[in-house]
Design an enzyme around this catalytic site. Structure first.
Site, PDB file in Angstrom:
ATOM      1  N   HIS A  13     -29.814-103.520   0.526  1.00 49.97           N
ATOM      2  CA  HIS A  13     -31.020-103.697  -0.288  1.00 49.97           C
ATOM      3  C   HIS A  13     -30.554-104.113  -1.682  1.00 49.97           C
ATOM      4  CE1 HIS A  13     -34.522-102.342  -2.660  1.00 49.97           C
ATOM      5  NE2 HIS A  13     -35.214-102.283  -1.539  1.00 49.97           N
ATOM      6  N   ASP A  29     -26.336 -95.199   0.792  1.00 57.42           N
ATOM      7  CA  ASP A  29     -27.744 -95.386   0.484  1.00 57.42           C
ATOM      8  C   ASP A  29     -28.534 -94.833   1.674  1.00 57.42           C
ATOM      9  OD1 ASP A  29     -30.314 -96.318   0.335  1.00 57.42           O
ATOM     10  OD2 ASP A  29     -29.789 -98.382  -0.171  1.00 57.42           O
ATOM     11  N   GLN A  55     -33.468 -94.836   3.926  1.00 54.72           N
ATOM     12  CA  GLN A  55     -34.243 -94.923   5.173  1.00 54.72           C
ATOM     13  C   GLN A  55     -33.835 -93.849   6.188  1.00 54.72           C
ATOM     14  OE1 GLN A  55     -36.784 -96.847   5.583  1.00 54.72           O
ATOM     15  NE2 GLN A  55     -36.538 -98.227   3.839  1.00 54.72           N
ATOM     16  N   LYS A  68     -40.038 -92.001   0.379  1.00 58.79           N
ATOM     17  CA  LYS A  68     -39.752 -92.455   1.746  1.00 58.79           C
ATOM     18  C   LYS A  68     -39.495 -91.256   2.659  1.00 58.79           C
ATOM     19  CE  LYS A  68     -37.594 -96.721   0.120  1.00 58.79           C
ATOM     20  NZ  LYS A  68     -38.537 -97.805   0.371  1.00 58.79           N
ATOM     21  N   CYS A  88     -36.350-107.259  -0.143  1.00 59.69           N
ATOM     22  CA  CYS A  88     -35.271-106.973  -1.111  1.00 59.69           C
ATOM     23  C   CYS A  88     -33.894-107.123  -0.473  1.00 59.69           C
ATOM     24  CB  CYS A  88     -35.414-105.584  -1.736  1.00 59.69           C
ATOM     25  SG  CYS A  88     -36.882-105.417  -2.718  1.00 59.69           S
TER      26      CYS A  88
HETATM   27  N1  PLP Z   1     -32.272 -98.876  -0.339  1.00 63.16           N
HETATM   28  C1  PLP Z   1     -33.005 -99.086   0.762  1.00 63.16           C
HETATM   29  C2  PLP Z   1     -32.317 -99.202   2.079  1.00 63.16           C
HETATM   30  C3  PLP Z   1     -34.380 -99.174   0.672  1.00 63.16           C
HETATM   31  O1  PLP Z   1     -35.108 -99.377   1.768  1.00 63.16           O
HETATM   32  C4  PLP Z   1     -34.995 -99.044  -0.596  1.00 63.16           C
HETATM   33  C5  PLP Z   1     -36.452 -99.211  -0.740  1.00 63.16           C
HETATM   34  O2  PLP Z   1     -37.085 -99.901   0.023  1.00 63.16           O
HETATM   35  C6  PLP Z   1     -34.194 -98.804  -1.711  1.00 63.16           C
HETATM   36  C7  PLP Z   1     -32.831 -98.740  -1.536  1.00 63.16           C
HETATM   37  C8  PLP Z   1     -34.769 -98.618  -3.064  1.00 63.16           C
HETATM   38  O3  PLP Z   1     -35.547 -97.451  -3.099  1.00 63.16           O
HETATM   39  P1  PLP Z   1     -36.447 -97.100  -4.358  1.00 63.16           P
HETATM   40  O4  PLP Z   1     -37.261 -98.328  -4.651  1.00 63.16           O
HETATM   41  O5  PLP Z   1     -37.274 -95.944  -3.910  1.00 63.16           O
HETATM   42  O6  PLP Z   1     -35.524 -96.757  -5.478  1.00 63.16           O
END
Ligand code: PLP
Length: 397
Positions: A114, A191, A194, A217, A355
């Site tokens: 992401h 990270d 998910q 999430k 993203c």
């Molecule tokens: N990493 C992953 C795999 C994500 O799916 C997301 C959000 O969609 C993020 C990072 C970023 O999360 P946040 O916008 O809650 O900081």
């Protein structure tokens, strides 16, 4: 887990919500808990001598204990409340990696990150003339693990890897990656945005050095997240932000900082958010995650099989080990048109690059239509998605 726990499905009984990878719906216990805090318990924390403040402080800090138990984290001080995954990654970049990053060093990420776990690493690499190395993937959306060995060396300062891809649904073999990195003394950030329904979410067992995730999430509120970091690293790191609540003593000449975890929680935190997150963890604690995963697998397998019967439809991301995320491309239909068409039928999906623009480049597509399942989705939702896609095909093609 079922729809009856989530007030939004009573408000919109015809809603087919397939966008849980963007944000999950909130159970009534979380909504009530946040309302109760603002109605009956509101006070700032850590500073007040009076009862309300002491109670709010206790409730806020108790959530740290819930996080510790839920994720099997060894020490309370290793849990930092952030505003989300993005902030957790930025904190680690600025306070852990950047101070030691030199020209010629490298940071290793994967091709399916992401932007939250890509742009900041690229930025600090550019600042220091270091290199961003990328673990490639194959067409199925699986990491090329043999390449990893060649990417890791004595100049690698960090591996930053997503556990479950928000676009492909791939579940990465993080234990194996962490093991390989640790053999070369390279710390690893995972990270976990998910990952909340992953059945065995045991951070101590994974041996990650840092783990980041977002409350919204995981059935909790927006604006709150968790950063786990190994104590030895957090101890040696400089604060990320400076101000109230993160100090021990201040004079005009010098400041000494508070102990962990408060060294990293400058200013008034998102108290209601943290408390809401606590209610989300209470909700999750009572869920049989193995059963939820079986359910998700059934939904995903059924949807995959039925969708692939549609001529011209491709699923991007066909890893063997996958979560409930389906990225769809229907020939000749732009993902935004597809999502608009489904919205007409009360089906909420996401369209675009999610993203993960470099991933779109890899597959040579502009975007996908993403349907993501959570524990509250049903076979009826799968039916609606499949019917919607079939209708779309008749309408556009
Ligand atoms: N990493 C992953 C795999 C994500 O799916 C997301 C959000 O969609 C993020 C990072 C970023 O999360 P946040 O916008 O809650 O900081």
């Amino acid at each position: 887990m079922n729809k009856a726990d989530f007030p939004i499905f009573q408000k919109y009984p015809n809603l087919t919500y397939l966008d849980s990878a963007a944000t999950t719906q909130k159970p009534s216990s979380v909504i009530k808990g946040i309302t109760q805090y603002y109605t009956d318990e509101n006070a700032n924390i850590h500073r007040g001598i009076y009862d309300l403040s002491a109670q709010a402080t206790q409730k806020y800090e108790a959530v740290r204990g819930k996080v510790k138990d839920y994720f099997s984290i060894p020490h309370l001080e290793e849990i930092i409340f952030t505003k989300g995954t993005t902030e957790g990654i930025n904190l680690v970049a600025q306070s852990f990696v950047l101070p030691h990053l030199k020209a010629g060093d490298n940071i290793v990420i994967s091709a399916m990150e992401h932007h939250a776990n890509l742009v900041v690493w690229q930025h600090i690499c550019q600042q220091r003339k270091a290199n961003l190395r990328v673990i490639p993937i194959n067409q199925n959306g699986t990491l090329e693990m043999t390449v990893l060995d060649k990417l890791l060396d004595e100049r690698s300062k960090l591996v930053a890897l997503v556990h479950i891809s928000n676009t492909l649904g791939t579940i990465n073999p993080i234990k194996e990656v962490i093991k390989k990195a640790h053999q070369k003394n390279i710390p690893v950030l995972i990270d976990g945005a998910q990952s909340i329904l992953y059945p065995d979410l045991n951070i101590a067992n994974f041996e990650a050095d840092f783990w980041v995730c977002s409350g919204h999430k995981m059935f909790g509120p927006t604006g709150v997240g968790i950063l786990y970091g190994k104590r030895q690293y957090l101890e040696e790191m400089q604060p990320y932000q400076f101000g109230g609540d993160m100090i021990r003593s201040v004079t005009f000449e010098a400041t000494s900082f508070a102990k962990l975890p408060h060294k990293f929680e400058a200013g008034t935190p998102n108290i209601a958010g943290v408390i809401g997150l606590g209610y989300a963890l209470d909700y999750l604690k009572d869920i049989d995650k193995y059963a939820v995963n079986e359910h998700l697998k059934k939904l995903t397998n059924e949807a995959t099989a039925r969708l692939l019967e549609i001529e011209g439809l491709r699923i991007i991301g066909r890893a063997k080990n996958k979560s409930g995320i389906l990225s769809l491309v229907l020939e000749e239909v732009h993902p935004h048109d597809a999502a608009t068409f489904l919205n007409e039928q009360n089906i909420a999906v996401r369209a675009g690059h999610h993203c993960t623009q470099p991933l779109m480049d890899f597959y040579q597509i502009s975007g996908t239509l993403r349907a993501s399942f959570s524990g509250y989705n049903t076979m009826e939702d799968v039916e609606k998605l499949v019917d919607g896609m079939k209708g779309m095909k008749r309408f556009f093609v």
